[in-house]
Design an enzyme around this catalytic site. Sequence first.
Site, short mmCIF file in Angstrom:
data_model
loop_
_atom_site.label_atom_id
_atom_site.label_comp_id
_atom_site.label_asym_id
_atom_site.label_seq_id
_atom_site.Cartn_x
_atom_site.Cartn_y
_atom_site.Cartn_z
N HIS A 1 0.82 -1.22 0.00
CA HIS A 1 0.00 0.00 0.00
C HIS A 1 0.85 1.27 0.00
O HIS A 1 0.45 2.28 -0.59
CB HIS A 1 -0.96 -0.01 1.19
CG HIS A 1 -2.00 -1.09 1.11
ND1 HIS A 1 -2.72 -1.54 2.18
CD2 HIS A 1 -2.44 -1.82 0.04
CE1 HIS A 1 -3.55 -2.50 1.79
NE2 HIS A 1 -3.40 -2.68 0.50
N HIS B 1 -7.64 -8.23 -7.60
CA HIS B 1 -7.94 -9.06 -6.42
C HIS B 1 -8.17 -8.08 -5.27
O HIS B 1 -7.25 -7.77 -4.51
CB HIS B 1 -6.78 -9.98 -6.10
CG HIS B 1 -6.48 -11.02 -7.16
ND1 HIS B 1 -5.97 -10.69 -8.38
CD2 HIS B 1 -6.62 -12.36 -7.14
CE1 HIS B 1 -5.81 -11.81 -9.09
NE2 HIS B 1 -6.19 -12.84 -8.36
N SER C 1 -6.74 -2.07 -0.67
CA SER C 1 -6.27 -1.41 -1.90
C SER C 1 -7.36 -0.63 -2.64
O SER C 1 -7.10 0.50 -3.09
CB SER C 1 -5.60 -2.43 -2.83
OG SER C 1 -6.44 -3.54 -3.08
N GLU D 1 -13.41 -9.08 -7.39
CA GLU D 1 -13.27 -9.95 -6.22
C GLU D 1 -14.07 -11.22 -6.51
O GLU D 1 -15.25 -11.13 -6.85
CB GLU D 1 -13.75 -9.22 -4.96
CG GLU D 1 -13.85 -10.07 -3.72
CD GLU D 1 -12.56 -10.81 -3.35
OE1 GLU D 1 -11.49 -10.19 -3.26
OE2 GLU D 1 -12.65 -12.04 -3.16
N ASP E 1 -13.15 -13.39 -12.07
CA ASP E 1 -11.74 -13.72 -11.96
C ASP E 1 -10.90 -12.51 -12.37
O ASP E 1 -11.06 -11.97 -13.47
CB ASP E 1 -11.44 -14.92 -12.87
CG ASP E 1 -10.01 -15.37 -12.73
OD1 ASP E 1 -9.78 -16.41 -12.11
OD2 ASP E 1 -9.10 -14.66 -13.23
N GLY E 2 -10.01 -12.10 -11.50
CA GLY E 2 -9.21 -10.91 -11.74
C GLY E 2 -8.27 -11.06 -12.92
O GLY E 2 -7.96 -10.08 -13.60
N ASP F 1 -3.02 -8.70 -6.92
CA ASP F 1 -2.67 -9.05 -5.53
C ASP F 1 -3.32 -10.38 -5.13
O ASP F 1 -4.22 -10.42 -4.28
CB ASP F 1 -3.14 -7.90 -4.61
CG ASP F 1 -2.73 -8.11 -3.17
OD1 ASP F 1 -1.81 -8.90 -2.91
OD2 ASP F 1 -3.36 -7.48 -2.30
C1 LIG Z 1 -4.55 -10.54 -0.79
S1 LIG Z 1 -6.26 -10.36 -0.90
C2 LIG Z 1 -6.50 -8.80 -1.61
C3 LIG Z 1 -6.16 -7.64 -0.73
C4 LIG Z 1 -6.36 -6.29 -1.37
N1 LIG Z 1 -5.75 -6.22 -2.69
C5 LIG Z 1 -5.78 -5.19 -0.51
O1 LIG Z 1 -4.61 -4.84 -0.70
O2 LIG Z 1 -6.49 -4.68 0.35
C6 LIG Z 1 -6.66 -11.40 -2.27
C7 LIG Z 1 -8.13 -11.39 -2.62
O3 LIG Z 1 -8.30 -12.02 -3.88
C8 LIG Z 1 -9.51 -12.76 -3.89
N2 LIG Z 1 -9.36 -13.73 -4.99
C9 LIG Z 1 -8.80 -14.96 -4.98
N3 LIG Z 1 -8.73 -15.46 -6.22
C10 LIG Z 1 -9.24 -14.50 -7.04
C11 LIG Z 1 -9.40 -14.39 -8.45
N4 LIG Z 1 -9.01 -15.38 -9.27
N5 LIG Z 1 -9.92 -13.27 -8.95
C12 LIG Z 1 -10.31 -12.24 -8.14
N6 LIG Z 1 -10.18 -12.29 -6.79
C13 LIG Z 1 -9.64 -13.40 -6.26
C14 LIG Z 1 -9.58 -13.34 -2.50
O4 LIG Z 1 -10.91 -13.67 -2.15
C15 LIG Z 1 -9.03 -12.18 -1.65
O5 LIG Z 1 -10.05 -11.33 -1.22
#
Ligand SMILES: C[S@@+](CC[C@H](N)C(=O)[O-])C[C@H]1O[C@@H](n2cnc3c(N)ncnc32)[C@H](O)[C@@H]1O
Length: 272
Positions: free
Chosen positions: A18, A41, A91, A109, A134-135, A155
Amino acid sequence: MNYRHAFHAGNAADCLKHAILVWLLRAMARKEKPFLALDTHAGIGTYDLTATPAQRTNEAAAGILRLLDDTPAPLADYVTLVRSLGLYPGSPAIIRALLRPSDRLIACELHPEDHALLRRHFGRDGQTAIHLRDGYDALAAFLPPPERRALVLIDPPYEREDEADRLLAALHTAHRRAPSAVIAAWYPLKHRAPVRALHDALRGAGVPDIVAAELHLREPLDPTRLNGSGLILVNPPFRFETDLPAILAALLDRLGTGEPGQATALIRLADE
Ligand SMILES: C[S@@+](CC[C@H](N)C(=O)[O-])C[C@H]1O[C@@H](n2cnc3c(N)ncnc32)[C@H](O)[C@@H]1O
């Protein structure tokens, strides 16, 4: 999908990611043209560090709580923003706080409950679009943006064994579709071998202008622990390599464990 960021919000990895994200958003805003921020993500947006998930792990005590307690100058911009937002910002909340009226945020998400919380957090905000998807797929869907300028944060939770391979494929996709996009991708430092493999793959990826910024909390010898983390930057904005050493040093000064191997690193993996 077992990973929930609420258990890890505010840890040292979040602080690295961050603090650099804030620097990147300021750099994007130096040019007048609007940009799209794509958070692939995103998590849930904001986190209550006094609630059960965060209290159970207490990871913020070795992260943001130390920075809030005693803020070094190179982290003042980031920590002041955290303080001003009330609940601890993830984020997408950080990105949204630093968008100008003409900029946009797309946040993805995949966890249904976290997606619902994220959607609730942003409500009907006209500059933000929230997607349950899916991200990685979102990179092909949303790049290049009509604005022609993009900041992408990738992320992932690294729950899957092939996460690094997916990340490399994603960087290729993003770079092919939007060669000038600024891309930041987080990775864990647990054991030395996978990090070396990731660096080597990036060196040979054929994608120009890549730098890695790392915060090592200790020797990466125990693969069951998060021994530090890093951020891959594709197309790092002007002055990144000049400004980052002070930010990394301040993070290490406050978040360092005192254990052997604590260090920072700024590694150029591909030339411009
Ligand atoms: C490390 S956390 C994200 C934290 C956020 N970026 C932050 O900095 O505040 C990862 C997130 O990705 C989500 N996630 C997992 N696989 C994913 C995918 N293929 N596409 C999108 N989100 C996904 C998880 O549910 C989780 O909430």
